[in-house]
Structures are given as C-alpha cells and as structure tokens.
Scaffold this active site. Sequence first.
Site, mmCIF file in Angstrom:
data_model
loop_
_atom_site.group_PDB
_atom_site.id
_atom_site.type_symbol
_atom_site.label_atom_id
_atom_site.label_comp_id
_atom_site.label_asym_id
_atom_site.label_seq_id
_atom_site.Cartn_x
_atom_site.Cartn_y
_atom_site.Cartn_z
ATOM 1 N N GLY A 29 0.823 -1.218 0.000
ATOM 2 C CA GLY A 29 0.000 0.000 0.000
ATOM 3 C C GLY A 29 0.851 1.259 0.000
ATOM 4 N N SER A 30 0.185 2.396 -0.010
ATOM 5 C CA SER A 30 0.910 3.672 -0.126
ATOM 6 C C SER A 30 1.700 3.986 1.142
ATOM 7 C CB SER A 30 -0.072 4.805 -0.457
ATOM 8 O OG SER A 30 -1.088 4.880 0.527
ATOM 9 N N ASP A 81 2.874 -3.303 8.167
ATOM 10 C CA ASP A 81 1.863 -3.143 7.113
ATOM 11 C C ASP A 81 0.892 -2.021 7.482
ATOM 12 O OD1 ASP A 81 0.393 -3.540 4.830
ATOM 13 O OD2 ASP A 81 -0.295 -5.563 5.345
ATOM 14 N N ALA A 83 -3.207 -0.262 7.032
ATOM 15 C CA ALA A 83 -4.581 -0.741 7.257
ATOM 16 C C ALA A 83 -5.554 0.275 6.677
ATOM 17 C CB ALA A 83 -4.850 -0.921 8.743
ATOM 18 N N GLY A 95 -7.015 -4.812 2.982
ATOM 19 C CA GLY A 95 -7.344 -5.375 1.680
ATOM 20 C C GLY A 95 -7.830 -4.346 0.686
ATOM 21 N N GLY A 96 -7.766 -3.067 1.075
ATOM 22 C CA GLY A 96 -8.128 -2.013 0.117
ATOM 23 C C GLY A 96 -7.289 -2.109 -1.152
ATOM 24 N N GLY A 97 -6.050 -2.584 -0.995
ATOM 25 C CA GLY A 97 -5.168 -2.768 -2.155
ATOM 26 C C GLY A 97 -5.265 -4.175 -2.739
ATOM 27 N N GLU A 103 -1.051 -10.857 2.923
ATOM 28 C CA GLU A 103 -0.827 -10.046 4.137
ATOM 29 C C GLU A 103 -1.190 -10.859 5.385
ATOM 30 O OE1 GLU A 103 -1.589 -5.615 2.207
ATOM 31 O OE2 GLU A 103 -3.225 -6.621 3.217
HETATM 32 C C1 5RP Z 1 -3.560 -3.579 0.991
HETATM 33 C C2 5RP Z 1 -3.831 -3.109 2.366
HETATM 34 C C3 5RP Z 1 -3.298 -1.791 2.769
HETATM 35 O O1 5RP Z 1 -2.519 -1.954 3.911
HETATM 36 C C4 5RP Z 1 -4.428 -0.858 3.050
HETATM 37 O O2 5RP Z 1 -5.271 -0.808 1.923
HETATM 38 C C5 5RP Z 1 -3.929 0.547 3.385
HETATM 39 O O3 5RP Z 1 -3.400 1.133 2.244
HETATM 40 P P1 5RP Z 1 -2.745 2.574 2.250
HETATM 41 O O4 5RP Z 1 -1.477 2.471 3.046
HETATM 42 O O5 5RP Z 1 -2.498 2.857 0.793
HETATM 43 O O6 5RP Z 1 -3.713 3.547 2.877
HETATM 44 O O7 5RP Z 1 -4.454 -3.758 3.167
HETATM 45 O O8 5RP Z 1 -4.201 -4.785 0.717
#
Ligand code: 5RP
Length: 219
Positions: A29-30, A81, A83, A95-97, A103
């Site tokens: 993720g970002s 990681d 979230a 899981g947004g990504g 993970e």
């Molecule tokens: C990817 C994820 C990411 O950790 C989650 O989506 C957060 O992403 P970001 O750091 O871009 O806000 O779970 O599957």
Amino acid sequence: MNADELKRQAALAAIELLPSGGVIGVGTGSTVNHFIDALAAIKGRFEGAVSSSEASTERMKKLGIPVLDLNATGGLEVYVDGADESNRQLHLIKGGGGALTREKIVAAASKQFICIADESKLVDVLGKFPLPVEVIPMARSYVARELTALGGNPVLRERFVTDNGNVILDVHGLEIMEPMKLETQINQIAGVVTVGLFAHRPADVLILGTADGPRTIEP
Ligand code: 5RP
C-alpha cells in the site's frame, strides 16, 4: 500536513522499531511504500524481506532489497503493514489494495505486527470502509448471497484480479461490533479465501501519523 505526509511519518517511526538483523515482513500500500523507501536506506542492516504482494516485491527489488521466500525463512520477528481501518483493540480492516491473503499469511507467521497509518484510519467501530473478501471466482455469487445474509451489501471489485487469481467482494454497510465473530463466520463460507478482518491476529502496535507527530497505540 496532508495524509501522505502523515503516512510517511508513521512509516519512518516504524523503521526505528525494527530489530537489527533477520528478515522483515513487508505489507502493501501507499503507507508501506514509504516504509520500503526508508528500508532501502538501511538494507545492509537486515538479511532481506518477505513480501505480501507482487507490487511490494517489485518496489523492493528495484531498490535492491533482497526478497525472500517465506517457505525458506521460517517465522519472522516483525511484520510492518498498513490498514484501511483500525479500532482501539487494533482489530483491522485490510485489503483495500487487494493483497489481504498474503498479508494475512505474513502477519500470521510474524511474532510482532506493527501497523502504520495516518490518523484518519482510527475508528470507534469497524465497517465504514467496505470489508474486502477474496473469493474463488466460481463461488462469487454464492458467497455474495451468504454475505448478504450476514447483513452486508457485497459489491464485486470491477476489473480486479488478486495476485492469487481470485476476485474481491467489497462488503458495504457493515457495523462490525464483534470483529472476531464476524471473521470466523465469513471464514466458514465455502469459496472464501480470505476476509480482510484481522481480529484473531490483530496488530500488536499501531503507529499513527498525526499533526503532532507519531502516536503509538497498543491494545
Ligand atoms: C492492501 C492493504 C493496505 O494496507 C491498506 O489498503 C492501506 O493502504 P494505504 O497504506 O495505501 O492507505 O491492506 O491490501
């Protein structure tokens, strides 16, 4: 400070918590991208990283960070990681990504899970962010009916295939009062590969980027 700067702040704070040596589990993720960039600057201090996605693997390889196979490394000391949401018990929606399955595997294999996020991710009740569920493609409609029976409104993530060749249903409209119970219930639906609720294996530490500097929360 904008959200991206807050994510970077949390990522840099996580670098300070890393043990010396060993193998580091790396999320997706970002926010994690900031972590990977900072990790590259200290790559001589650890053996390598286990990646949770093709995207993170590619970024780490470009930066010269050795990417290792979890089957060869054994258990990991630490996993870092992001979230999509966290409550104060550090139960997470992830899981947004779309990388939730790998993970969850790397989180399960790690002694410590450090979650990094900007402060907007901390919520009282999980569920405003649609809950991602990775599903075997042939089970998509069946799983969607079961998720509807649990009170959600599942929506197929359009034009998206996971690193494992599956689809994602994003479940809207949930107010998750009992995250562990819901995680168990969704895990029991045939055809579900992974639900993006991390309650049975929550984070151990949450580092939030805030306007006043990094804030650390432990359950
Ligand atoms: C990817 C994820 C990411 O950790 C989650 O989506 C957060 O992403 P970001 O750091 O871009 O806000 O779970 O599957």
